[in-house]
Write an enzyme that holds these catalytic residues in place. Structure first.
Site, PDB file in Angstrom:
ATOM      1  N   LYS A 128       0.900  -1.305  -0.213  1.00  0.00           N
ATOM      2  CA  LYS A 128      -0.113   0.057   0.068  1.00  0.00           C
ATOM      3  C   LYS A 128       0.985   1.307   0.038  1.00  0.00           C
ATOM      4  O   LYS A 128       2.071   1.275   0.228  1.00  0.00           O
ATOM      5  CB  LYS A 128      -0.920  -0.092   1.202  1.00  0.00           C
ATOM      6  CG  LYS A 128      -2.061  -1.250   1.377  1.00  0.00           C
ATOM      7  CD  LYS A 128      -2.574  -1.185   2.226  1.00  0.00           C
ATOM      8  CE  LYS A 128      -3.731  -2.330   2.358  1.00  0.00           C
ATOM      9  NZ  LYS A 128      -4.616  -2.291   3.747  1.00  0.00           N
ATOM     10  N   PHE A 142     -15.915   3.024   7.071  1.00  0.00           N
ATOM     11  CA  PHE A 142     -14.692   3.132   6.873  1.00  0.00           C
ATOM     12  C   PHE A 142     -14.425   3.209   5.410  1.00  0.00           C
ATOM     13  O   PHE A 142     -13.313   3.373   4.913  1.00  0.00           O
ATOM     14  CB  PHE A 142     -13.727   2.351   7.676  1.00  0.00           C
ATOM     15  CG  PHE A 142     -13.992   1.052   7.422  1.00  0.00           C
ATOM     16  CD1 PHE A 142     -13.308   0.120   6.289  1.00  0.00           C
ATOM     17  CD2 PHE A 142     -14.846   0.109   8.409  1.00  0.00           C
ATOM     18  CE1 PHE A 142     -13.528  -1.269   6.091  1.00  0.00           C
ATOM     19  CE2 PHE A 142     -14.885  -1.133   7.910  1.00  0.00           C
ATOM     20  CZ  PHE A 142     -14.416  -1.903   6.785  1.00  0.00           C
ATOM     21  N   ARG A 157      -0.648 -14.954   3.740  1.00  0.00           N
ATOM     22  CA  ARG A 157      -1.478 -14.403   4.954  1.00  0.00           C
ATOM     23  C   ARG A 157      -0.722 -14.480   6.207  1.00  0.00           C
ATOM     24  O   ARG A 157      -0.726 -13.428   6.939  1.00  0.00           O
ATOM     25  CB  ARG A 157      -2.903 -14.919   4.864  1.00  0.00           C
ATOM     26  CG  ARG A 157      -3.534 -14.785   3.568  1.00  0.00           C
ATOM     27  CD  ARG A 157      -4.354 -13.337   3.521  1.00  0.00           C
ATOM     28  NE  ARG A 157      -5.225 -13.019   4.547  1.00  0.00           N
ATOM     29  CZ  ARG A 157      -5.663 -12.201   4.995  1.00  0.00           C
ATOM     30  NH1 ARG A 157      -5.659 -10.880   4.001  1.00  0.00           N
ATOM     31  NH2 ARG A 157      -6.475 -11.822   5.878  1.00  0.00           N
ATOM     32  N   ARG A 174       3.091  -6.711   9.123  1.00  0.00           N
ATOM     33  CA  ARG A 174       2.193  -5.819  10.022  1.00  0.00           C
ATOM     34  C   ARG A 174       2.722  -5.733  11.445  1.00  0.00           C
ATOM     35  O   ARG A 174       2.769  -4.578  12.066  1.00  0.00           O
ATOM     36  CB  ARG A 174       0.816  -6.097   9.858  1.00  0.00           C
ATOM     37  CG  ARG A 174       0.412  -5.795   8.403  1.00  0.00           C
ATOM     38  CD  ARG A 174      -1.139  -6.247   8.475  1.00  0.00           C
ATOM     39  NE  ARG A 174      -1.892  -5.871   7.201  1.00  0.00           N
ATOM     40  CZ  ARG A 174      -2.752  -6.632   6.739  1.00  0.00           C
ATOM     41  NH1 ARG A 174      -3.291  -7.391   7.386  1.00  0.00           N
ATOM     42  NH2 ARG A 174      -3.462  -6.312   5.690  1.00  0.00           N
ATOM     43  N   ASN A 196      -2.194  -0.249   6.910  1.00  0.00           N
ATOM     44  CA  ASN A 196      -1.508  -1.274   7.628  1.00  0.00           C
ATOM     45  C   ASN A 196      -0.641  -2.063   6.632  1.00  0.00           C
ATOM     46  O   ASN A 196      -0.289  -3.440   6.645  1.00  0.00           O
ATOM     47  CB  ASN A 196      -2.475  -2.609   8.240  1.00  0.00           C
ATOM     48  CG  ASN A 196      -3.467  -2.632   7.192  1.00  0.00           C
ATOM     49  OD1 ASN A 196      -3.331  -2.461   5.943  1.00  0.00           O
ATOM     50  ND2 ASN A 196      -4.371  -3.836   7.552  1.00  0.00           N
ATOM     51  N   HIS A 251      -1.731  -5.563   1.421  1.00  0.00           N
ATOM     52  CA  HIS A 251      -2.981  -6.510   1.306  1.00  0.00           C
ATOM     53  C   HIS A 251      -2.483  -7.532   0.976  1.00  0.00           C
ATOM     54  O   HIS A 251      -1.686  -7.881  -0.076  1.00  0.00           O
ATOM     55  CB  HIS A 251      -3.807  -5.608   0.485  1.00  0.00           C
ATOM     56  CG  HIS A 251      -5.067  -6.435  -0.119  1.00  0.00           C
ATOM     57  ND1 HIS A 251      -6.086  -6.855   0.571  1.00  0.00           N
ATOM     58  CD2 HIS A 251      -5.137  -7.456  -1.491  1.00  0.00           C
ATOM     59  CE1 HIS A 251      -6.879  -7.724  -0.011  1.00  0.00           C
ATOM     60  NE2 HIS A 251      -6.278  -7.910  -1.270  1.00  0.00           N
TER      61      HIS A 251
END
Length: 137
Positions: A11, A59, A87, A104, A114, A117
């Site tokens: 991100k 959000f 993940r 993270r 965070n 993704h």
């Protein structure tokens, strides 16, 4: 075991902090192979489609605003159980709850920013890869 593909997004916060190499390195050290990688700034329509499952949540606007706020790196990684493996490397959505050693857990503080993704299922991975890399599948 057959190879599986997953979409990973570094991100805008991860790109601006210079953590793309760390993310890619961890994926490769885990044994995943990169099959596509692109630096881009998302169009709002792509972001809204990507996060469509959250459209009715309070959000949603902030989520879309953040993901289009600067360049991100979209990549496709491939390997056995790629979704599950990535993940585990990424960690829990809330960085405060993410395990130390996860991306993270090590590098993020806020749930809204965070770092990364990762597709949450093989079905999501296919949909997301088709959105970000049409023609790859």
């Amino acid at each position: 075991m057959s190879a599986e593909r997953t979409l990973i997004l570094v991100k805008p916060d991860g790109v601006s902090r210079g953590l793309v190499g760390e993310v890619v390195g961890r994926l490769e050290r885990k044994g995943l192979t990169l099959v596509a990688l692109e630096l881009r700034t998302l169009e709002r329509s792509v972001a809204e489609t990507h996060y469509g499952e959250h459209a009715s949540k309070p959000f949603f606007g902030e989520l879309v605003d953040f993901i289009v706020s600067g360049p991100l790196v979209a990549l496709v990684a491939e390997g056995p159980r790629a979704v599950e493996a990535s993940r585990g490397l990424i960690g829990a959505t809330d960085p405060v709850k993410a395990a130390p050693g996860s991306l993270r857990g090590d590098y993020a503080l806020e749930i809204g920013q965070n770092l990364v993704h990762g597709s949450d299922s093989p079905e999501s991975a296919k949909r997301e890869i088709d959105l970000f890399f049409p023609g790859l599948s």
